[in-house]
Motif scaffolding. Structure first.
Motif, PDB file in Angstrom:
ATOM      1  N   GLY A   1      67.531 126.605  -3.825  1.00  0.00           N
ATOM      2  CA  GLY A   1      68.121 126.117  -2.594  1.00  0.00           C
ATOM      3  C   GLY A   1      69.294 127.003  -2.207  1.00  0.00           C
ATOM      4  N   VAL A   2      69.295 127.495  -0.971  1.00  0.00           N
ATOM      5  CA  VAL A   2      70.367 128.363  -0.484  1.00  0.00           C
ATOM      6  C   VAL A   2      71.488 127.482   0.057  1.00  0.00           C
ATOM      7  CG1 VAL A   2      70.971 130.270   1.038  1.00  0.00           C
ATOM      8  CG2 VAL A   2      68.626 130.077   0.136  1.00  0.00           C
ATOM      9  N   VAL A   3      72.656 127.539  -0.570  1.00  0.00           N
ATOM     10  CA  VAL A   3      73.803 126.731  -0.159  1.00  0.00           C
ATOM     11  C   VAL A   3      74.617 127.509   0.862  1.00  0.00           C
ATOM     12  CG1 VAL A   3      75.877 125.524  -0.948  1.00  0.00           C
ATOM     13  CG2 VAL A   3      73.858 125.626  -2.425  1.00  0.00           C
ATOM     14  N   THR A   4      74.882 126.887   2.019  1.00  0.00           N
ATOM     15  CA  THR A   4      75.638 127.562   3.071  1.00  0.00           C
ATOM     16  C   THR A   4      76.734 126.657   3.609  1.00  0.00           C
ATOM     17  OG1 THR A   4      74.210 126.793   4.880  1.00  0.00           O
ATOM     18  CG2 THR A   4      73.579 128.842   3.781  1.00  0.00           C
ATOM     19  N   ASP A   5      77.713 127.272   4.286  1.00  0.00           N
ATOM     20  CA  ASP A   5      78.738 126.494   4.972  1.00  0.00           C
ATOM     21  C   ASP A   5      78.265 126.218   6.401  1.00  0.00           C
ATOM     22  OD1 ASP A   5      79.165 128.832   6.425  1.00  0.00           O
ATOM     23  OD2 ASP A   5      81.030 129.343   5.403  1.00  0.00           O
ATOM     24  N   VAL A   6      79.116 125.600   7.216  1.00  0.00           N
ATOM     25  CA  VAL A   6      78.695 125.212   8.570  1.00  0.00           C
ATOM     26  C   VAL A   6      78.434 126.416   9.480  1.00  0.00           C
ATOM     27  CG1 VAL A   6      79.746 122.925   8.523  1.00  0.00           C
ATOM     28  CG2 VAL A   6      81.117 124.899   9.236  1.00  0.00           C
ATOM     29  N   SER A   7      78.908 127.591   9.084  1.00  0.00           N
ATOM     30  CA  SER A   7      78.638 128.802   9.869  1.00  0.00           C
ATOM     31  C   SER A   7      77.450 129.582   9.304  1.00  0.00           C
ATOM     32  CB  SER A   7      79.878 129.699   9.918  1.00  0.00           C
ATOM     33  OG  SER A   7      80.223 130.150   8.619  1.00  0.00           O
ATOM     34  N   ASP A   8      76.717 128.969   8.355  1.00  0.00           N
ATOM     35  CA  ASP A   8      75.520 129.552   7.738  1.00  0.00           C
ATOM     36  C   ASP A   8      75.813 130.736   6.825  1.00  0.00           C
ATOM     37  OD1 ASP A   8      73.719 127.709   8.840  1.00  0.00           O
ATOM     38  OD2 ASP A   8      73.593 128.836  10.713  1.00  0.00           O
ATOM     39  N   THR A   9      77.042 130.846   6.352  1.00  0.00           N
ATOM     40  CA  THR A   9      77.374 131.846   5.337  1.00  0.00           C
ATOM     41  C   THR A   9      76.962 131.319   3.969  1.00  0.00           C
ATOM     42  OG1 THR A   9      79.258 132.661   6.613  1.00  0.00           O
ATOM     43  CG2 THR A   9      79.245 133.144   4.249  1.00  0.00           C
ATOM     44  N   ILE A  10      76.268 132.137   3.201  1.00  0.00           N
ATOM     45  CA  ILE A  10      75.815 131.714   1.874  1.00  0.00           C
ATOM     46  C   ILE A  10      77.017 131.612   0.931  1.00  0.00           C
ATOM     47  CG2 ILE A  10      74.410 132.322  -0.133  1.00  0.00           C
ATOM     48  CD1 ILE A  10      72.502 133.755   1.768  1.00  0.00           C
ATOM     49  N   THR A  11      77.181 130.444   0.321  1.00  0.00           N
ATOM     50  CA  THR A  11      78.291 130.229  -0.616  1.00  0.00           C
ATOM     51  C   THR A  11      77.811 129.965  -2.038  1.00  0.00           C
ATOM     52  OG1 THR A  11      78.382 127.833  -0.252  1.00  0.00           O
ATOM     53  CG2 THR A  11      79.661 129.231   1.255  1.00  0.00           C
ATOM     54  N   GLY A  12      76.509 129.804  -2.238  1.00  0.00           N
ATOM     55  CA  GLY A  12      76.002 129.526  -3.571  1.00  0.00           C
ATOM     56  C   GLY A  12      74.503 129.315  -3.561  1.00  0.00           C
ATOM     57  N   ALA A  13      73.985 128.867  -4.692  1.00  0.00           N
ATOM     58  CA  ALA A  13      72.545 128.623  -4.828  1.00  0.00           C
ATOM     59  C   ALA A  13      72.333 127.508  -5.837  1.00  0.00           C
ATOM     60  CB  ALA A  13      71.817 129.888  -5.270  1.00  0.00           C
ATOM     61  N   HIS A  14      71.230 126.818  -5.676  1.00  0.00           N
ATOM     62  CA  HIS A  14      70.871 125.727  -6.585  1.00  0.00           C
ATOM     63  C   HIS A  14      69.456 125.974  -7.101  1.00  0.00           C
ATOM     64  CE1 HIS A  14      69.292 121.686  -7.615  1.00  0.00           C
ATOM     65  NE2 HIS A  14      70.520 121.471  -8.026  1.00  0.00           N
TER      66      HIS A  14
ATOM     67  N   GLY B   1      81.776 120.896  -0.135  1.00  0.00           N
ATOM     68  CA  GLY B   1      81.813 120.926   1.321  1.00  0.00           C
ATOM     69  C   GLY B   1      80.581 121.551   1.939  1.00  0.00           C
ATOM     70  N   HIS B   2      79.762 122.226   1.136  1.00  0.00           N
ATOM     71  CA  HIS B   2      78.617 122.973   1.637  1.00  0.00           C
ATOM     72  C   HIS B   2      77.317 122.281   1.229  1.00  0.00           C
ATOM     73  CE1 HIS B   2      81.889 125.564   2.408  1.00  0.00           C
ATOM     74  NE2 HIS B   2      81.961 126.100   1.207  1.00  0.00           N
ATOM     75  N   ALA B   3      76.177 122.831   1.644  1.00  0.00           N
ATOM     76  CA  ALA B   3      74.914 122.143   1.403  1.00  0.00           C
ATOM     77  C   ALA B   3      73.731 123.071   1.636  1.00  0.00           C
ATOM     78  CB  ALA B   3      74.802 120.920   2.316  1.00  0.00           C
ATOM     79  N   VAL B   4      72.550 122.623   1.193  1.00  0.00           N
ATOM     80  CA  VAL B   4      71.280 123.259   1.554  1.00  0.00           C
ATOM     81  C   VAL B   4      70.849 122.623   2.871  1.00  0.00           C
ATOM     82  CG1 VAL B   4      68.907 123.725   0.866  1.00  0.00           C
ATOM     83  CG2 VAL B   4      70.708 123.552  -0.882  1.00  0.00           C
ATOM     84  N   ARG B   5      70.650 123.440   3.912  1.00  0.00           N
ATOM     85  CA  ARG B   5      70.459 122.930   5.278  1.00  0.00           C
ATOM     86  C   ARG B   5      69.020 123.105   5.750  1.00  0.00           C
ATOM     87  NH1 ARG B   5      75.669 122.109   6.981  1.00  0.00           N
ATOM     88  NH2 ARG B   5      77.156 123.078   5.529  1.00  0.00           N
TER      89      ARG B   5
END
Length: 345
Positions: free
Chosen positions: A181-194, A220-224
């Motif tokens: 799972g690609v973790v991104t912030d609200v601007s769709d910048t990748i911040t991590g992975a699951h 604060g971030h999520a897989v979207r």
């Protein structure tokens, strides 16, 4: 000379992961956080301890999403050992620090670049770059095996055929296929992975002790799934969120990956109504309450969606799609029923 509590807490924060391993051994590291049930070292995932200083706050600070409690590592020592007097807490902290070895010297650069920490956001981005879309892969087979067929808008799910797995920092390295799972912030910048490691035939999760691990900056971030709009469904697990989306396929959704992270998700500017896709447990209750309070405070309408069983994927697998649709339909705002539920084929 007596050490001030603030200084003692700061010294502990410099060794945050070691403190967690010693006093919160029932938990485990997830990205830049240590997750456990509570400060008394109960197994679970509702409490998270920040392991590094970030823009979101200093290392050593923790929050329990189920209860709203928060504190520092001195509180962890007090609660995990059942101590009452601060003098005893301070003495235990000093004893712990006196037995800690200095941090190793930084490793030199290799071939002109620094090796990314295995839990860093950069390591997450590198992992994502090595993955492929899920169409026709074991990820698609795994999700379909769990009743999930609405896989539109799932570009933030990827497949890695041989993803490294190590149960702990001293264990041997193995490789298993994985859903990433690609973790991104609200601007769709990748911040991590699951990572969810899968069985070689995609029939379920891999037969290993720790079947999921996160890396990077998750808080604060999520897989979207889908494009951000004025209505959003937010939940914990990827499978649970996709199960709810199975019967309301027009709605954008995010998976925050744990109750603690769900309680802390960021809101994008256009959001006007938030559906909290909760898990049916104590941590899920806490995340729901915290998230609804945060949303209401900034003028966002928040509505809880509750499963019959443990989560919405369990409902989907046990009761079927039609029953899940009927159950969720009565929980939606009336204007959202036709808008999001009847887009399914």
């Amino acid at each position: 000379m007596t050490v001030a509590p603030h200084d003692l807490a700061r010294r502990l924060a410099d060794k945050a992961e070691a403190v967690c391993k010693r006093y919160l051994g029932a938990g485990r590291r997830q990205g830049n956080y240590w997750q456990v049930g509570d400060a008394r070292n109960t197994p679970g995932r509702s409490m998270f301890v920040r392991l590094k200083d970030t823009v979101k706050g200093p290392a050593g600070k923790w929050t329990d999403a189920a209860t709203g409690e928060h504190g520092d590592l001195l509180d962890v020592i007090r609660e995990s050992l059942g101590l009452i007097d601060f003098a005893d807490v301070a003495e235990e902290a000093r004893q712990f620090l006196s037995h800690q070895h200095p941090d190793p010297e930084p490793q030199p650069k290799q071939h002109g670049r620094t090796r990314a920490s295995s839990g860093s956001a950069e390591a997450g981005r590198r992992l994502v770059a090595m993955c492929q879309p899920i169409s026709g892969t074991l990820v698609e087979a795994y999700l379909r095996g769990r009743g999930i067929t609405a896989l539109h808008g799932c570009a933030n799910l990827r497949f890695h055929p041989r993803c490294y797995y190590r149960p702990d920092e001293h264990g041997p390295t193995e490789t298993w296929p994985a859903m990433v799972g690609v973790v991104t912030d609200v601007s769709d910048t990748i911040t991590g992975a699951h990572r969810t490691w899968l069985a070689p035939d995609g029939s379920g999760k891999a037969p290993i002790d720790i079947q999921r691990k996160a890396m990077g900056d998750l808080l604060g971030h999520a897989v979207r799934f889908g494009l951000s709009g004025e209505v959003l469904a937010a939940g914990e697990g990827i499978e649970s969120v996709l199960s709810a989306r199975e019967v309301m396929p027009g709605m954008s959704a995010v998976a925050a990956l744990s109750a603690a992270h769900l309680a802390a998700i960021q809101f994008h500017d256009a959001l006007r109504r938030l559906y909290v896709v909760r898990d049916n447990d104590r941590a899920g209750d806490g995340a729901r309450n915290t998230l609804i309070e945060r949303a209401n405070a900034v003028g966002i309408e928040a509505i809880a969606l509750s499963p019959v069983l443990g989560d919405f994927n369990e409902d989907l697998r046990i009761f079927g799609r039609d029953a899940l649709m009927a159950h969720i339909r009565v929980q939606l705002a009336p204007q959202d029923v036709a808008r999001f539920m009847f887009l399914a084929a």
